[in-house]
Design a protein around this motif. Structure first.
Motif, short mmCIF file in Angstrom:
data_model
loop_
_atom_site.label_atom_id
_atom_site.label_comp_id
_atom_site.label_asym_id
_atom_site.label_seq_id
_atom_site.Cartn_x
_atom_site.Cartn_y
_atom_site.Cartn_z
N MET A 42 56.20 -10.93 27.66
CA MET A 42 55.68 -9.59 27.88
C MET A 42 56.70 -8.73 28.63
N LEU A 43 57.38 -9.32 29.60
CA LEU A 43 58.38 -8.56 30.34
C LEU A 43 59.56 -8.22 29.45
N ASP A 44 59.93 -9.10 28.53
CA ASP A 44 61.02 -8.79 27.60
C ASP A 44 60.66 -7.57 26.76
N ALA A 45 59.41 -7.49 26.33
CA ALA A 45 58.95 -6.32 25.56
C ALA A 45 58.78 -5.11 26.47
N ASP A 46 58.27 -5.34 27.66
CA ASP A 46 58.06 -4.34 28.71
C ASP A 46 57.50 -3.01 28.17
N PRO A 47 56.29 -3.03 27.65
CA PRO A 47 55.72 -1.80 27.09
C PRO A 47 55.44 -0.76 28.17
N ASP A 48 55.48 0.49 27.77
CA ASP A 48 55.15 1.58 28.69
C ASP A 48 53.67 1.56 29.07
N VAL A 49 52.82 1.15 28.10
CA VAL A 49 51.37 1.20 28.29
C VAL A 49 50.77 -0.14 27.89
N ILE A 50 49.85 -0.63 28.71
CA ILE A 50 49.08 -1.81 28.37
C ILE A 50 47.63 -1.39 28.19
N LEU A 51 47.11 -1.59 26.97
CA LEU A 51 45.71 -1.29 26.65
C LEU A 51 44.95 -2.61 26.67
N HIS A 52 44.03 -2.76 27.61
CA HIS A 52 43.33 -4.03 27.78
C HIS A 52 42.02 -4.01 27.01
N LEU A 53 42.02 -4.71 25.85
CA LEU A 53 40.83 -4.79 25.02
C LEU A 53 39.69 -5.42 25.79
#
Length: 417
Positions: free
Chosen positions: A310-321
Motif C-alpha cells: 500500500m505504501l508503494d502505491a501510496d494513493p492520495d485518497v483511501i476510500l474505506h468500503l
C-alpha cells in the motif's frame, strides 16, 4: 404469475408446502473479504466514457409493462427472460440490498419480506433516507435469507416474486436448476441479475444469453414488475442530471487524485477496483479517479495487499468500503492506520484523506448519495468539501447550495407526488 424459461411456461400453484424457522443473526460471507458466491474473476474492462457505463441516458427496457386485455403484463430480465404477472407483487423476496432500495424508491418498500444482513444494511439505508423527507423503510424484523437458504425457507415466505438471480442461487449448497424451477413453479418467479455486479461469469447452465446491465437498467426492469415506470423515469432523470454535473466539471485525468477502495483487515487491506464494469462500482466509476491498483488482476473479485505494498502505491485518497455501516468504526480505523509504523507514512493518512464509504450493494437512492459522497471526497475543490461522516450518525447535512442532487425532488418522486 407465469415464468417463461426456454419456451416453457409454468404457473404458480395455489397449494404451498413446507416449513422452517426464520433466521437469526447475520453472516456476512464474502461481503467483507471472503467468498461471495460468484464463480469467476471480473472480465476485462470495456471501452467507456469517463463516467463509465452508467454515464449514459436513462436506459429503456425491452418489456413495456403495458397490461393486456386480461390485466396481465410482462417484464423481462436476463437470465430469466420474460416473466408474466397477473398483478403487482405484494410480498417480495429480496437478497442483496440493491433490490430492497429499489422497492423503497418505487414506493413498495412494505412489500419486502427478507434482506441480506438487515442489521448492517438497514441502519445504513436509514442514514441516507433520513435526508429524504417522508422516506423510510421498516427493516427491523426482516429475516436474512443468506443464513437459511433452503427451499423450505422460500416456501415459508410465500413470495409473489423473488428478486434473485437463479444463476447465483444454483451456486449455493444443495441447490440446482431443478430446485430453482420448483420454487418458481410452486411459489413465485425469479427476477434478478447478480453477475452484472462485476461482469463475472455465471454458472455454465446460465451463460448462453446472459446479459450484463447497469444498476439503473436493472432498476428500470424491476420498475416494470411493479408497474412504476413513471417513478423510475423521474428518478433516472435525477441520476442523469447528477452524472452530467459531474462529467461537466471533472478535472483532466492528469489532475485527478490516485485512490484506492479498500477494507482494512488484520495486517492487510482488502482491495477493490474503482473503474471496472459492473454495478458494484456504480458510485466510484463515474468519478474516474486514478485507481492505484487499476492494473492489478486478482484471483477473484478482490485482492489483498500488505502495508508495504500500500505504501508503494501510496494513493492520495483511501476510500474505506463499508465505513458508513455499523460494521466499522472509522475513528478506530484511522487510529489503527496512524499508529502503524508503515500505515502512518501513507499520504492519505498524513493528509486526513481516509474516508468512510458506503455499501457496494447499492440501489438507486443509495447510489445518488454515494456518488455525491465520493465526488466530494475525491474532488473537494470542484464539488465542495466533504463534511465528514460521524460513526453511527446520519448522512451528513450538506447545505442546499452544495448538494449535487435535489433531495426534495427525490423525496417527492418516492412519495408519488
Amino acid at each position: 404469475m407465469e415464468q417463461s424459461t426456454d419456451g416453457r411456461r409454468v404457473t404458480r400453484r395455489d397449494c404451498l408446502a413446507g416449513g422452517s424457522a426464520l433466521v437469526g443473526s447475520a453472516l456476512l460471507g464474502g461481503c467483507l473479504g471472503g467468498d461471495d458466491g460468484t464463480t469467476s474473476a471480473e472480465d476485462a474492462a470495456t471501452n467507456q466514457s469517463p463516467g463509465g457505463e452508467d454515464a449514459t441516458a436513462a436506459p429503456s427496457t425491452t418489456a413495456d409493462g403495458a397490461a393486456s386485455d386480461d390485466g396481465t403484463y410482462t417484464a423481462t430480465l436476463a437470465p430469466v427472460g420474460d416473466v408474466e404477472f397477473e398483478s403487482v407483487p405484494e410480498n417480495v423476496f429480496t437478497m442483496y440490498n440493491q433490490y430492497a432500495d429499489m422497492l423503497v424508491a418505487l414506493g413498495h418498500g412494505d412489500a419486502v419480506n427478507s434482506m441480506f444482513v438487515p442489521e448492517m444494511a438497514g441502519p445504513t439505508m436509514d442514514r441516507y433516507y433520513s435526508r429524504l423527507e417522508g422516506v423510510s423503510f421498516d427493516w427491523e424484523e426482516l429475516p436474512n435469507p443468506f443464513e437459511t437458504f433452503t427451499k423450505e425457507f422460500f416456501y415459508d415466505l410465500d413470495s409473489d416474486v423473488h428478486l434473485l438471480d437463479p444463476a447465483w442461487a444454483v451456486t449455493q449448497d444443495n441447490w440446482s436448476e431443478s430446485d430453482v424451477a420448483e420454487v418458481a413453479d410452486a411459489v413465485g418467479p425469479f427476477f434478478g441479475n447478480f453477475y452484472s455486479g462485476t461482469h463475472g461469469t455465471p454458472p455454465e447452465g446460465y451463460r448462453d444469453g446472459y446479459d450484463y446491465y447497469t444498476l439503473w437498467e436493472i432498476f428500470g426492469r424491476v420498475a416494470e414488475v411493479f408497474q412504476e415506470r413513471e417513478r423510475y423515469q423521474q428518478l433516472a432523470a435525477v441520476h442523469e442530471d447528477l452524472l452530467a454535473t459531474i462529467e461537466a466539471d471533472l478535472p483532466p485525468e492528469s489532475e485527478r487524485p490516485t485512490a484506492v477502495r479498500v477494507t482494512l483487515g488484520e495486517g492487510q487491506f482488502w482491495t477493490y477496483h474503482l473503474n471496472r464494469p459492473g454495478f458494484w462500482l456504480a458510485d466510484t466509476r463515474p468519478l474516474a479517479a486514478v485507481d492505484a491498483f487499476g492494473d492489478e488482476e486478482w484471483d477473484g473479485l478482490w485482492g489483498a495487499v500488505g502495508y508495504e505494498t500500500m505504501l508503494d502505491a501510496d494513493p492520495d485518497v483511501i476510500l474505506h468500503l463499508w465505513g458508513t455501516t455499523p460494521r466499522y468504526d472509522m475513528s478506530e480505523v484511522r487510529k489503527r492506520l496512524a499508529s502503524h509504523s508503515v500505515g502512518s507514512d501513507l499520504s492519505a493518512v498524513e493528509n486526513d484523506r481516509v474516508y468512510a464509504q458506503g455499501m457496494r450493494y447499492q440501489g438507486p437512492l443509495m447510489n445518488l448519495f454515494q456518488i455525491e459522497m465520493t465526488a466530494k471526497q475525491l474532488y473537494p475543490d470542484t464539488f465542495g468539501e466533504w463534511p465528514g461522516y460521524e460513526d453511527g450518525e446520519d448522512y451528513p447535512a450538506i447545505p442546499e447550495e452544495e448538494r449535487l442532487f435535489d433531495r426534495d425532488r427525490v423525496a417527492d418522486i418516492v412519495a408519488g407526488n
